[in-house]
Write an enzyme that holds these catalytic residues in place. Structure first.
Site, PDB file in Angstrom:
ATOM      1  CB  VAL A  12      16.163  -9.543   5.597  1.00 14.86           C
ATOM      2  CG1 VAL A  12      15.005  -9.522   6.560  1.00 14.86           C
ATOM      3  CG2 VAL A  12      16.909  -8.226   5.580  1.00 14.86           C
ATOM      4  CG  LEU A  14      23.911  -7.952   1.164  1.00 17.13           C
ATOM      5  CD1 LEU A  14      25.070  -8.034   0.200  1.00 17.13           C
ATOM      6  CD2 LEU A  14      23.632  -6.533   1.546  1.00 17.13           C
ATOM      7  CG  HIS A  15      17.319 -10.110   0.315  1.00 22.58           C
ATOM      8  ND1 HIS A  15      17.380 -10.543  -0.978  1.00 22.58           N
ATOM      9  CD2 HIS A  15      17.806 -11.118   1.073  1.00 22.58           C
ATOM     10  CE1 HIS A  15      17.855 -11.779  -1.002  1.00 22.58           C
ATOM     11  NE2 HIS A  15      18.129 -12.145   0.229  1.00 22.58           N
ATOM     12  CB  ALA A  16      14.681  -4.569   0.647  1.00 22.68           C
TER      13      ALA A  16
END
Length: 82
Positions: A12, A14-16
């Site tokens: 994903v 560098l998210h959440a």
């Protein structure tokens, strides 16, 4: 300041959650730590909003700047699939 280039392994990017883990790890280290795309202005690696604002995707290369200890930990974190 030492610098290292790392490819993002997380599917994903560098998210959440991966960004949260990265920012928390960066905050543990004294002195400045930054992250950015090669050739672009880096941002403070301790700032969740700044890191999320980069919108880094899976497989992209980033440049980390900081102490060697910080670079060792953060590059391992980014290059492993979580």
């Amino acid at each position: 300041m030492p610098e290292i280039r790392v490819k993002i392994a997380s599917p994903v990017g560098l998210h959440a959650r991966p960004a949260s883990l990265f920012v928390k790890a960066a905050a543990k280290h004294p002195g400045p730590v930054s992250i950015g795309r090669p050739g672009a202005e880096p941002v403070d690696a301790r700032s969740m909003l700044s890191v999320l604002g980069l919108a880094i995707s899976h497989g992209e290369e980033v440049v980390l700047n900081g102490t060697q200890e910080a670079l060792d930990e953060l590059s391992t974190l980014l290059s492993s699939v979580d």
